[in-house]
Structures are given as structure tokens and as C-alpha cells.
Design a protein around this motif. Structure first.
Motif, PDB file in Angstrom:
ATOM      1  N   LYS A  22       0.846  -1.196   0.000  1.00 40.22           N
ATOM      2  CA  LYS A  22       0.000   0.000   0.000  1.00 40.22           C
ATOM      3  C   LYS A  22       0.882   1.246   0.000  1.00 40.22           C
ATOM      4  CE  LYS A  22      -3.975  -2.157   1.367  1.00 40.22           C
ATOM      5  NZ  LYS A  22      -5.272  -2.065   0.770  1.00 40.22           N
ATOM      6  N   LEU A  23       0.371   2.315  -0.570  1.00 45.02           N
ATOM      7  CA  LEU A  23       1.092   3.586  -0.538  1.00 45.02           C
ATOM      8  C   LEU A  23       1.060   4.138   0.876  1.00 45.02           C
ATOM      9  CD1 LEU A  23       2.483   5.898  -2.134  1.00 45.02           C
ATOM     10  CD2 LEU A  23       0.216   6.927  -2.341  1.00 45.02           C
ATOM     11  N   VAL A  24       2.227   4.431   1.413  1.00 48.67           N
ATOM     12  CA  VAL A  24       2.312   4.976   2.763  1.00 48.67           C
ATOM     13  C   VAL A  24       2.839   6.414   2.755  1.00 48.67           C
ATOM     14  CG1 VAL A  24       4.620   4.088   3.351  1.00 48.67           C
ATOM     15  CG2 VAL A  24       2.935   4.408   5.137  1.00 48.67           C
ATOM     16  N   HIS A  25       3.588   6.775   1.683  1.00 47.05           N
ATOM     17  CA  HIS A  25       4.136   8.125   1.629  1.00 47.05           C
ATOM     18  C   HIS A  25       4.400   8.509   0.176  1.00 47.05           C
ATOM     19  CE1 HIS A  25       7.321  11.165   3.278  1.00 47.05           C
ATOM     20  NE2 HIS A  25       6.165  11.737   3.014  1.00 47.05           N
ATOM     21  N   TRP A  26       3.905   9.670  -0.215  1.00 49.42           N
ATOM     22  CA  TRP A  26       4.169  10.234  -1.538  1.00 49.42           C
ATOM     23  C   TRP A  26       4.597  11.676  -1.328  1.00 49.42           C
ATOM     24  CZ3 TRP A  26       5.244   9.491  -6.407  1.00 49.42           C
ATOM     25  CH2 TRP A  26       4.955  10.448  -7.373  1.00 49.42           C
ATOM     26  N   ARG A  27       5.802  11.982  -1.771  1.00 48.47           N
ATOM     27  CA  ARG A  27       6.309  13.356  -1.689  1.00 48.47           C
ATOM     28  C   ARG A  27       6.562  13.806  -3.120  1.00 48.47           C
ATOM     29  NH1 ARG A  27      10.935  12.972   1.306  1.00 48.47           N
ATOM     30  NH2 ARG A  27       9.701  13.142   3.206  1.00 48.47           N
ATOM     31  N   GLU A  28       5.847  14.856  -3.529  1.00 47.93           N
ATOM     32  CA  GLU A  28       5.925  15.307  -4.912  1.00 47.93           C
ATOM     33  C   GLU A  28       6.455  16.728  -4.969  1.00 47.93           C
ATOM     34  OE1 GLU A  28       2.940  14.590  -8.395  1.00 47.93           O
ATOM     35  OE2 GLU A  28       2.264  16.326  -7.223  1.00 47.93           O
ATOM     36  N   TYR A  29       7.494  16.898  -5.770  1.00 50.40           N
ATOM     37  CA  TYR A  29       8.089  18.210  -5.997  1.00 50.40           C
ATOM     38  C   TYR A  29       7.566  18.708  -7.334  1.00 50.40           C
ATOM     39  CZ  TYR A  29      11.053  16.802  -2.170  1.00 50.40           C
ATOM     40  OH  TYR A  29      11.505  16.381  -0.942  1.00 50.40           O
ATOM     41  N   GLN A  30       6.816  19.798  -7.296  1.00 53.48           N
ATOM     42  CA  GLN A  30       6.131  20.325  -8.469  1.00 53.48           C
ATOM     43  C   GLN A  30       6.774  21.626  -8.935  1.00 53.48           C
ATOM     44  OE1 GLN A  30       2.312  21.137  -6.788  1.00 53.48           O
ATOM     45  NE2 GLN A  30       1.691  18.998  -6.770  1.00 53.48           N
ATOM     46  N   HIS A  31       6.683  21.862 -10.223  1.00 55.03           N
ATOM     47  CA  HIS A  31       7.090  23.152 -10.793  1.00 55.03           C
ATOM     48  C   HIS A  31       5.848  24.035 -10.738  1.00 55.03           C
ATOM     49  CE1 HIS A  31       8.516  26.270 -13.335  1.00 55.03           C
ATOM     50  NE2 HIS A  31       9.535  25.596 -13.833  1.00 55.03           N
ATOM     51  N   THR A  32       5.627  24.664  -9.587  1.00 56.96           N
ATOM     52  CA  THR A  32       4.371  25.383  -9.351  1.00 56.96           C
ATOM     53  C   THR A  32       4.173  26.557 -10.302  1.00 56.96           C
ATOM     54  OG1 THR A  32       5.436  26.602  -7.551  1.00 56.96           O
ATOM     55  CG2 THR A  32       4.144  24.667  -6.941  1.00 56.96           C
ATOM     56  N   LEU A  33       5.250  27.205 -10.743  1.00 54.56           N
ATOM     57  CA  LEU A  33       5.098  28.318 -11.681  1.00 54.56           C
ATOM     58  C   LEU A  33       4.580  27.803 -13.025  1.00 54.56           C
ATOM     59  CD1 LEU A  33       5.276  31.279 -12.397  1.00 54.56           C
ATOM     60  CD2 LEU A  33       7.706  30.940 -12.929  1.00 54.56           C
ATOM     61  N   ALA A  34       5.120  26.687 -13.492  1.00 56.45           N
ATOM     62  CA  ALA A  34       4.637  26.113 -14.759  1.00 56.45           C
ATOM     63  C   ALA A  34       3.175  25.721 -14.663  1.00 56.45           C
ATOM     64  CB  ALA A  34       5.496  24.911 -15.152  1.00 56.45           C
ATOM     65  N   ILE A  35       2.768  25.186 -13.514  1.00 59.00           N
ATOM     66  CA  ILE A  35       1.367  24.807 -13.321  1.00 59.00           C
ATOM     67  C   ILE A  35       0.493  26.046 -13.312  1.00 59.00           C
ATOM     68  CG2 ILE A  35      -0.275  23.724 -11.739  1.00 59.00           C
ATOM     69  CD1 ILE A  35       2.135  21.946 -10.808  1.00 59.00           C
ATOM     70  N   ALA A  36       0.901  27.074 -12.586  1.00 62.59           N
ATOM     71  CA  ALA A  36       0.117  28.320 -12.520  1.00 62.59           C
ATOM     72  C   ALA A  36      -0.006  28.951 -13.902  1.00 62.59           C
ATOM     73  CB  ALA A  36       0.763  29.292 -11.540  1.00 62.59           C
ATOM     74  N   GLN A  37       1.068  28.933 -14.680  1.00 62.42           N
ATOM     75  CA  GLN A  37       1.006  29.487 -16.031  1.00 62.42           C
ATOM     76  C   GLN A  37       0.040  28.674 -16.897  1.00 62.42           C
ATOM     77  OE1 GLN A  37       5.217  29.427 -16.941  1.00 62.42           O
ATOM     78  NE2 GLN A  37       5.428  31.596 -16.468  1.00 62.42           N
ATOM     79  N   ALA A  38       0.057  27.360 -16.735  1.00 63.91           N
ATOM     80  CA  ALA A  38      -0.798  26.488 -17.549  1.00 63.91           C
ATOM     81  C   ALA A  38      -2.273  26.738 -17.291  1.00 63.91           C
ATOM     82  CB  ALA A  38      -0.457  25.025 -17.282  1.00 63.91           C
ATOM     83  N   VAL A  39      -2.620  27.093 -16.068  1.00 68.80           N
ATOM     84  CA  VAL A  39      -4.039  27.313 -15.745  1.00 68.80           C
ATOM     85  C   VAL A  39      -4.381  28.811 -15.724  1.00 68.80           C
ATOM     86  CG1 VAL A  39      -4.322  25.117 -14.551  1.00 68.80           C
ATOM     87  CG2 VAL A  39      -3.683  27.146 -13.240  1.00 68.80           C
ATOM     88  N   GLY A  40      -3.444  29.637 -16.190  1.00 73.61           N
ATOM     89  CA  GLY A  40      -3.729  31.057 -16.318  1.00 73.61           C
ATOM     90  C   GLY A  40      -3.729  31.832 -15.015  1.00 73.61           C
ATOM     91  N   GLN A  41      -2.952  31.351 -14.017  1.00 68.94           N
ATOM     92  CA  GLN A  41      -2.917  32.034 -12.726  1.00 68.94           C
ATOM     93  C   GLN A  41      -1.587  32.702 -12.445  1.00 68.94           C
ATOM     94  OE1 GLN A  41      -3.988  28.948  -9.965  1.00 68.94           O
ATOM     95  NE2 GLN A  41      -6.136  29.065 -10.464  1.00 68.94           N
TER      96      GLN A  41
END
Length: 134
Positions: A114-133
Motif C-alpha cells: 500500500k502507498l504509505v508516503h508520496w512526496r511530490e516536488y512540483q514546478h508550481t510556476l509552470a502549473i500556474a502558467q498552464a491554468v492562467g494564474q
């Protein structure tokens, strides 16, 4: 399930535009972390029910259809229950039709299949740009 199988399930759910996790794939004490989450979003969510609620609401509110998960590199570690994955998600904004991508790195840990831990490092600026924020 192995760590790779759990990640494969997550990726399949992203591409099917479903919430990331299935209840039976999560340990009761699962922890999801996004250390670089955008302001106003949690950096840590603990417990199966809270994770399911958060990811279901997040998927419903996120205006992007995921089209591809590419450039996948999976790194096994000395611990057979831990993998590190690099990937890029490609998605299309459902309101504007604009397609964009963002890179990610995730550390996935299992216990008893079972999944016990997921740590995700995101490129938050790229995500914000993609959704127009940005």
C-alpha cells in the motif's frame, strides 16, 4: 502492489482524469507531501480519508485534462519499498484549450503493498502558467 505498480496506477488515473488514488491502494496512515505547494495549499495531508477527500475535490476543481505523462524515469533505491520518479505531465486547460506541461519529481514509499508516503516536488510556476494564474 510494488512501488512501480502503485505509480503506474496513479499515472493511469491521471490520464483517465480520475482522482490520483484508489482507496484500496492507500495505507490508513498515508502521508502526502508537496513541499513546494503554491500559497494557500497544504504541504502535508495525513490519513487515508483526508487524502481521498482532498484529491477528489482537487481533481474536480482542477480545470486541466491530462493528455500525457512523458519523460518518465524511474529510479529504484536501496530500499525495495521506495522509488524516485521523474516525469512530465502534459495537459489541456478545459476552458481555454491551451496545452502546457510541467515537470515533477516524486518519492513513493510503500508498506505491505500500500502507498504509505508520496512526496511530490512540483514546478508550481509552470502549473500556474498552464491554468492562467501566473
Amino acid at each position: 502492489m510494488t512501488p512501480s505498480e502503485i505509480f503506474d496506477s496513479m499515472r493511469a488515473r491521471w490520464l483517465a482524469n480520475l482522482p490520483t488514488y484508489e482507496a484500496d491502494s492507500l495505507a490508513d496512515d498515508v502521508v502526502i507531501e508537496t513541499p513546494f505547494a503554491e500559497p494557500g495549499r497544504p504541504t502535508r495531508i495525513e490519513g487515508k480519508q483526508r487524502v481521498l477527500e482532498y484529491t477528489q475535490a482537487g481533481r474536480a476543481a482542477f480545470p486541466v485534462r491530462f493528455d500525457d505523462c512523458r519523460n518518465l524515469v524511474l529510479h529504484e533505491t536501496a530500499d525495495p519499498e521506495v522509488i524516485v520518479v521523474e516525469y512530465e505531465l502534459v495537459g489541456t486547460h478545459t476552458a481555454t484549450g491551451v496545452t502546457a506541461s510541467a515537470p515533477f519529481i516524486g518519492v513513493l514509499q510503500t508498506r505491505d503493498g500500500k502507498l504509505v508516503h508520496w512526496r511530490e516536488y512540483q514546478h508550481t510556476l509552470a502549473i500556474a502558467q498552464a491554468v492562467g494564474q501566473a
